[in-house]
Design a protein around this motif. Structure first.
Motif, PDB file in Angstrom:
ATOM      1  N   HIS A 119       0.848  -1.200   0.000  1.00 45.72           N
ATOM      2  CA  HIS A 119       0.000   0.000   0.000  1.00 45.72           C
ATOM      3  C   HIS A 119       0.885   1.252   0.000  1.00 45.72           C
ATOM      4  CE1 HIS A 119      -3.576  -2.439   0.775  1.00 45.72           C
ATOM      5  NE2 HIS A 119      -2.892  -3.070   1.705  1.00 45.72           N
ATOM      6  N   PRO A 120       1.546   1.538  -1.106  1.00 48.49           N
ATOM      7  CA  PRO A 120       2.449   2.697  -1.121  1.00 48.49           C
ATOM      8  C   PRO A 120       1.732   4.032  -0.957  1.00 48.49           C
ATOM      9  CG  PRO A 120       2.215   1.756  -3.324  1.00 48.49           C
ATOM     10  CD  PRO A 120       1.566   0.802  -2.385  1.00 48.49           C
ATOM     11  N   ASP A 121       0.393   4.025  -1.130  1.00 44.62           N
ATOM     12  CA  ASP A 121      -0.369   5.267  -0.996  1.00 44.62           C
ATOM     13  C   ASP A 121      -0.868   5.502   0.418  1.00 44.62           C
ATOM     14  OD1 ASP A 121      -2.022   3.037  -1.233  1.00 44.62           O
ATOM     15  OD2 ASP A 121      -3.674   4.176  -2.130  1.00 44.62           O
ATOM     16  N   TRP A 122      -0.602   4.604   1.351  1.00 44.24           N
ATOM     17  CA  TRP A 122      -0.991   4.831   2.742  1.00 44.24           C
ATOM     18  C   TRP A 122      -0.038   5.824   3.377  1.00 44.24           C
ATOM     19  CZ3 TRP A 122      -2.571  -0.425   5.441  1.00 44.24           C
ATOM     20  CH2 TRP A 122      -3.727  -0.922   4.800  1.00 44.24           C
ATOM     21  N   PHE A 123      -0.609   6.721   4.172  1.00 43.95           N
ATOM     22  CA  PHE A 123       0.172   7.781   4.804  1.00 43.95           C
ATOM     23  C   PHE A 123       0.687   7.322   6.163  1.00 43.95           C
ATOM     24  CE2 PHE A 123      -2.553  11.290   2.598  1.00 43.95           C
ATOM     25  CZ  PHE A 123      -2.015  10.921   1.382  1.00 43.95           C
ATOM     26  N   ASN A 124       1.971   7.426   6.351  1.00 38.49           N
ATOM     27  CA  ASN A 124       2.569   7.124   7.647  1.00 38.49           C
ATOM     28  C   ASN A 124       2.364   8.312   8.586  1.00 38.49           C
ATOM     29  OD1 ASN A 124       5.149   7.380   9.493  1.00 38.49           O
ATOM     30  ND2 ASN A 124       4.869   5.216   9.018  1.00 38.49           N
ATOM     31  N   ARG A 171       4.508   9.869  -3.192  1.00 37.46           N
ATOM     32  CA  ARG A 171       5.110   9.966  -4.533  1.00 37.46           C
ATOM     33  C   ARG A 171       6.581   9.570  -4.498  1.00 37.46           C
ATOM     34  NH1 ARG A 171       1.389  14.443  -4.943  1.00 37.46           N
ATOM     35  NH2 ARG A 171       2.878  15.890  -4.010  1.00 37.46           N
ATOM     36  N   VAL A 172       7.297  10.033  -3.488  1.00 38.61           N
ATOM     37  CA  VAL A 172       8.708   9.677  -3.337  1.00 38.61           C
ATOM     38  C   VAL A 172       8.850   8.167  -3.159  1.00 38.61           C
ATOM     39  CG1 VAL A 172      10.695   9.852  -1.781  1.00 38.61           C
ATOM     40  CG2 VAL A 172       9.444  11.917  -2.441  1.00 38.61           C
ATOM     41  N   ARG A 173       7.999   7.587  -2.342  1.00 42.34           N
ATOM     42  CA  ARG A 173       8.067   6.154  -2.066  1.00 42.34           C
ATOM     43  C   ARG A 173       7.913   5.339  -3.354  1.00 42.34           C
ATOM     44  NH1 ARG A 173       5.960   6.418   2.382  1.00 42.34           N
ATOM     45  NH2 ARG A 173       3.777   6.647   1.800  1.00 42.34           N
ATOM     46  N   VAL A 174       6.908   5.669  -4.153  1.00 47.05           N
ATOM     47  CA  VAL A 174       6.678   4.940  -5.394  1.00 47.05           C
ATOM     48  C   VAL A 174       7.858   5.110  -6.341  1.00 47.05           C
ATOM     49  CG1 VAL A 174       5.232   4.838  -7.455  1.00 47.05           C
ATOM     50  CG2 VAL A 174       4.168   4.986  -5.192  1.00 47.05           C
ATOM     51  N   ARG A 175       8.370   6.322  -6.439  1.00 49.86           N
ATOM     52  CA  ARG A 175       9.510   6.566  -7.342  1.00 49.86           C
ATOM     53  C   ARG A 175      10.720   5.752  -6.934  1.00 49.86           C
ATOM     54  NH1 ARG A 175      13.574  10.102  -6.791  1.00 49.86           N
ATOM     55  NH2 ARG A 175      12.487  11.415  -5.273  1.00 49.86           N
ATOM     56  N   LEU A 176      11.033   5.736  -5.639  1.00 54.30           N
ATOM     57  CA  LEU A 176      12.205   4.998  -5.167  1.00 54.30           C
ATOM     58  C   LEU A 176      12.012   3.494  -5.330  1.00 54.30           C
ATOM     59  CD1 LEU A 176      13.179   6.964  -1.930  1.00 54.30           C
ATOM     60  CD2 LEU A 176      14.285   7.049  -4.169  1.00 54.30           C
ATOM     61  N   LEU A 177      10.812   2.987  -5.030  1.00 58.99           N
ATOM     62  CA  LEU A 177      10.564   1.557  -5.170  1.00 58.99           C
ATOM     63  C   LEU A 177      10.661   1.129  -6.634  1.00 58.99           C
ATOM     64  CD1 LEU A 177       7.663   1.038  -2.590  1.00 58.99           C
ATOM     65  CD2 LEU A 177      10.031   0.250  -2.388  1.00 58.99           C
ATOM     66  N   ARG A 178      10.167   1.952  -7.532  1.00 59.61           N
ATOM     67  CA  ARG A 178      10.295   1.626  -8.955  1.00 59.61           C
ATOM     68  C   ARG A 178      11.766   1.633  -9.374  1.00 59.61           C
ATOM     69  NH1 ARG A 178       5.779   0.742 -11.352  1.00 59.61           N
ATOM     70  NH2 ARG A 178       3.816   1.723 -10.704  1.00 59.61           N
ATOM     71  N   HIS A 202      15.702  -6.955  -1.720  1.00 57.69           N
ATOM     72  CA  HIS A 202      15.448  -6.382  -3.035  1.00 57.69           C
ATOM     73  C   HIS A 202      13.971  -6.015  -3.155  1.00 57.69           C
ATOM     74  CE1 HIS A 202      19.411  -7.560  -4.619  1.00 57.69           C
ATOM     75  NE2 HIS A 202      19.246  -8.688  -3.951  1.00 57.69           N
ATOM     76  N   VAL A 203      13.652  -5.241  -4.188  1.00 57.60           N
ATOM     77  CA  VAL A 203      12.282  -4.840  -4.475  1.00 57.60           C
ATOM     78  C   VAL A 203      11.880  -5.407  -5.826  1.00 57.60           C
ATOM     79  CG1 VAL A 203      10.709  -2.899  -4.829  1.00 57.60           C
ATOM     80  CG2 VAL A 203      12.553  -2.724  -3.137  1.00 57.60           C
ATOM     81  N   ALA A 204      10.699  -5.995  -5.892  1.00 57.77           N
ATOM     82  CA  ALA A 204      10.143  -6.474  -7.146  1.00 57.77           C
ATOM     83  C   ALA A 204       8.811  -5.787  -7.394  1.00 57.77           C
ATOM     84  CB  ALA A 204       9.953  -7.993  -7.103  1.00 57.77           C
ATOM     85  N   VAL A 205       8.476  -5.588  -8.664  1.00 55.38           N
ATOM     86  CA  VAL A 205       7.172  -5.037  -9.020  1.00 55.38           C
ATOM     87  C   VAL A 205       6.158  -6.169  -9.005  1.00 55.38           C
ATOM     88  CG1 VAL A 205       5.822  -3.923 -10.839  1.00 55.38           C
ATOM     89  CG2 VAL A 205       8.165  -3.186 -10.395  1.00 55.38           C
ATOM     90  N   ASP A 206       4.999  -5.902  -8.398  1.00 52.51           N
ATOM     91  CA  ASP A 206       3.939  -6.902  -8.295  1.00 52.51           C
ATOM     92  C   ASP A 206       2.641  -6.257  -8.756  1.00 52.51           C
ATOM     93  OD1 ASP A 206       2.474  -9.135  -7.776  1.00 52.51           O
ATOM     94  OD2 ASP A 206       2.716  -9.100  -5.601  1.00 52.51           O
ATOM     95  N   ASP A 237       0.374  -3.483  -9.697  1.00 51.52           N
ATOM     96  CA  ASP A 237       0.388  -2.051  -9.387  1.00 51.52           C
ATOM     97  C   ASP A 237       1.072  -1.761  -8.054  1.00 51.52           C
ATOM     98  OD1 ASP A 237      -0.984  -1.423 -11.723  1.00 51.52           O
ATOM     99  OD2 ASP A 237      -2.948  -1.686 -10.753  1.00 51.52           O
ATOM    100  N   THR A 238       1.535  -2.798  -7.391  1.00 58.78           N
ATOM    101  CA  THR A 238       2.206  -2.605  -6.108  1.00 58.78           C
ATOM    102  C   THR A 238       3.613  -3.205  -6.192  1.00 58.78           C
ATOM    103  OG1 THR A 238       1.242  -4.646  -5.202  1.00 58.78           O
ATOM    104  CG2 THR A 238       0.013  -2.605  -4.860  1.00 58.78           C
ATOM    105  N   PHE A 239       4.186  -3.514  -5.027  1.00 55.66           N
ATOM    106  CA  PHE A 239       5.569  -3.975  -4.982  1.00 55.66           C
ATOM    107  C   PHE A 239       5.675  -5.178  -4.055  1.00 55.66           C
ATOM    108  CE2 PHE A 239       5.442   0.531  -5.855  1.00 55.66           C
ATOM    109  CZ  PHE A 239       6.277   0.651  -6.950  1.00 55.66           C
ATOM    110  N   ARG A 240       6.807  -5.848  -4.135  1.00 59.94           N
ATOM    111  CA  ARG A 240       7.049  -7.010  -3.295  1.00 59.94           C
ATOM    112  C   ARG A 240       8.442  -6.910  -2.694  1.00 59.94           C
ATOM    113  NH1 ARG A 240       8.915 -12.065  -4.941  1.00 59.94           N
ATOM    114  NH2 ARG A 240       8.672 -11.386  -7.106  1.00 59.94           N
ATOM    115  N   TRP A 241       8.527  -7.146  -1.392  1.00 59.54           N
ATOM    116  CA  TRP A 241       9.808  -7.141  -0.674  1.00 59.54           C
ATOM    117  C   TRP A 241      10.413  -8.540  -0.746  1.00 59.54           C
ATOM    118  CZ3 TRP A 241      13.785  -4.776   1.119  1.00 59.54           C
ATOM    119  CH2 TRP A 241      14.524  -5.243   2.206  1.00 59.54           C
ATOM    120  N   VAL A 242      11.687  -8.619  -1.161  1.00 60.55           N
ATOM    121  CA  VAL A 242      12.373  -9.911  -1.290  1.00 60.55           C
ATOM    122  C   VAL A 242      13.604  -9.870  -0.398  1.00 60.55           C
ATOM    123  CG1 VAL A 242      13.346 -11.602  -2.869  1.00 60.55           C
ATOM    124  CG2 VAL A 242      11.591  -9.998  -3.687  1.00 60.55           C
ATOM    125  N   PRO A 243      13.499 -10.313   0.851  1.00 61.49           N
ATOM    126  CA  PRO A 243      14.666 -10.269   1.746  1.00 61.49           C
ATOM    127  C   PRO A 243      15.760 -11.197   1.268  1.00 61.49           C
ATOM    128  CG  PRO A 243      12.858 -11.470   2.766  1.00 61.49           C
ATOM    129  CD  PRO A 243      12.317 -10.891   1.502  1.00 61.49           C
TER     130      PRO A 243
END
Length: 317
Positions: free
Chosen positions: A256-261, A272-279, A300-304, A306-312
């Motif tokens: 959920h990259p659009d959720w606000f911390n 916006r920064v989060r999505v740019r860096l993850l891409r 590592h980060v993978a695209v999944d 419209d979202t992303f996947r964390w690959v430890p």
């Protein structure tokens, strides 16, 4: 290929709960540092401990039912959970660089499991006097607090250089908390820590505007978003790359990259920064480390879709 080295636990170590007269029990049974080699540059991830916070901090703009579902999917408690606090030490050439400084010890916040950095640096054999540079991703208390612990400044090299974005220092002269969603007490504690840090270390600050090379292969870049001067640090040597993303990336941000911390001062820009860096990370395949990802936070980060996947990464001993 990135070579993971020198994990701090010996492979032969085992947990032994049997009583042995005269034997001192280990102080900690879990690892608190993890080493990675990026080309010719040594990177050490050090845990500053954990910070218990309400789960609403993960996405205060999210539907509570969606947030509860994510927590359930991740086998996390619904009310509060422990945020990791990670710091990085980088050795490049003759320079030893501390990236962020942990929470420190604020007695008013009653956070006994955080603020472990100084003793863990000592356990790793890192003398504070050997640190030539500090890079701050931003000036939140959990990133500068270690430098405010009694006795720490006196141990530091008097020629220490502290690199931080000029926009960050300017912001904390009169910080705006109108868009955050923090537990009671945190805004006042953040203001006080930033004010004291600026006062105590003013003569050692080395301000930059957008990008600055701290050492060969170590570059800090301002991203904004989380705070106006929030920055990330890129480490590059040979064919290896690693990004320390500070507070730009949280565990929930992959799904959920659009959720606000709750700690984001400009949450829309932070997303916006989060999505740019993850891409960017997904495209380059470089390693990611972030302050609040579960220790050791190397992966590592993978695209999944419209979202992303964390690959430890697989731990290497």
């Amino acid at each position: 290929m990135n070579q993971i080295i020198n994990n701090t636990q010996e492979a032969s170590m085992k947990v032994d709960n049997t009583s042995h007269p005269g034997r001192t029990a280990p102080e900690e049974l879990v690892p608190s540092r993890y080493a990675v080699r990026i080309g010719e540059i040594d990177v050490l991830v050090v845990s500053d401990g954990v910070l218990p916070l309400p789960t609403a901090m993960l996405g205060h703009n999210a539907d509570p039912a969606a947030r509860a579902a994510w927590l359930g999917d991740m086998f996390l408690p619904q009310d509060a959970f422990d945020w990791a606090l990670n710091v990085v030490v980088v050795r490049s050439g003759e320079q030893t660089i501390l990236i962020d400084a942990g929470l420190g010890l604020d007695p008013d916040l009653n956070l006994p499991r955080a603020g472990q950095l100084m003793k863990r640096l000592a356990a790793a054999g890192i003398d504070l006097a050997s640190v030539t540079d500090v890079v701050l991703t931003h000036m939140h208390m959990d990133h500068v607090g270690g430098l405010l612990v009694d006795g720490v400044k006196e141990q530091l090299n008097p020629d220490l250089r502290i690199h931080v974005a000029a926009a960050e220092v300017k912001f904390w002269e009169s910080p705006d908390f109108s868009h955050v969603s923090m537990p009671a007490g945190f805004p006042d504690a953040l203001r006080a820590a930033a004010k004291r840090f600026s006062k105590d270390y003013q003569s050692q600050l080395r301000l930059f505007e957008d990008e600055h090379e701290v050492a060969p292969g170590v570059v800090v870049t301002r991203t904004g978003g989380h705070t106006p001067g929030h920055s990330v640090v890129r480490v590059a040597s040979g064919n290896d790359r690693l990004m320390f993303a500070g507070d730009a990336v949280f565990a929930v941000g992959f799904d959920h990259p659009d959720w606000f911390n709750g700690f984001e001062h400009d949450p829309e820009e932070a997303a916006r920064v989060r999505v740019r860096l993850l891409r960017e990370l997904a495209a380059t395949g470089e390693l990611l480390v972030a302050t609040h990802m579960p220790f050791p936070s190397v992966g590592h980060v993978a695209v999944d879709g419209d979202t992303f996947r964390w690959v430890p990464v697989f731990w290497d001993y």
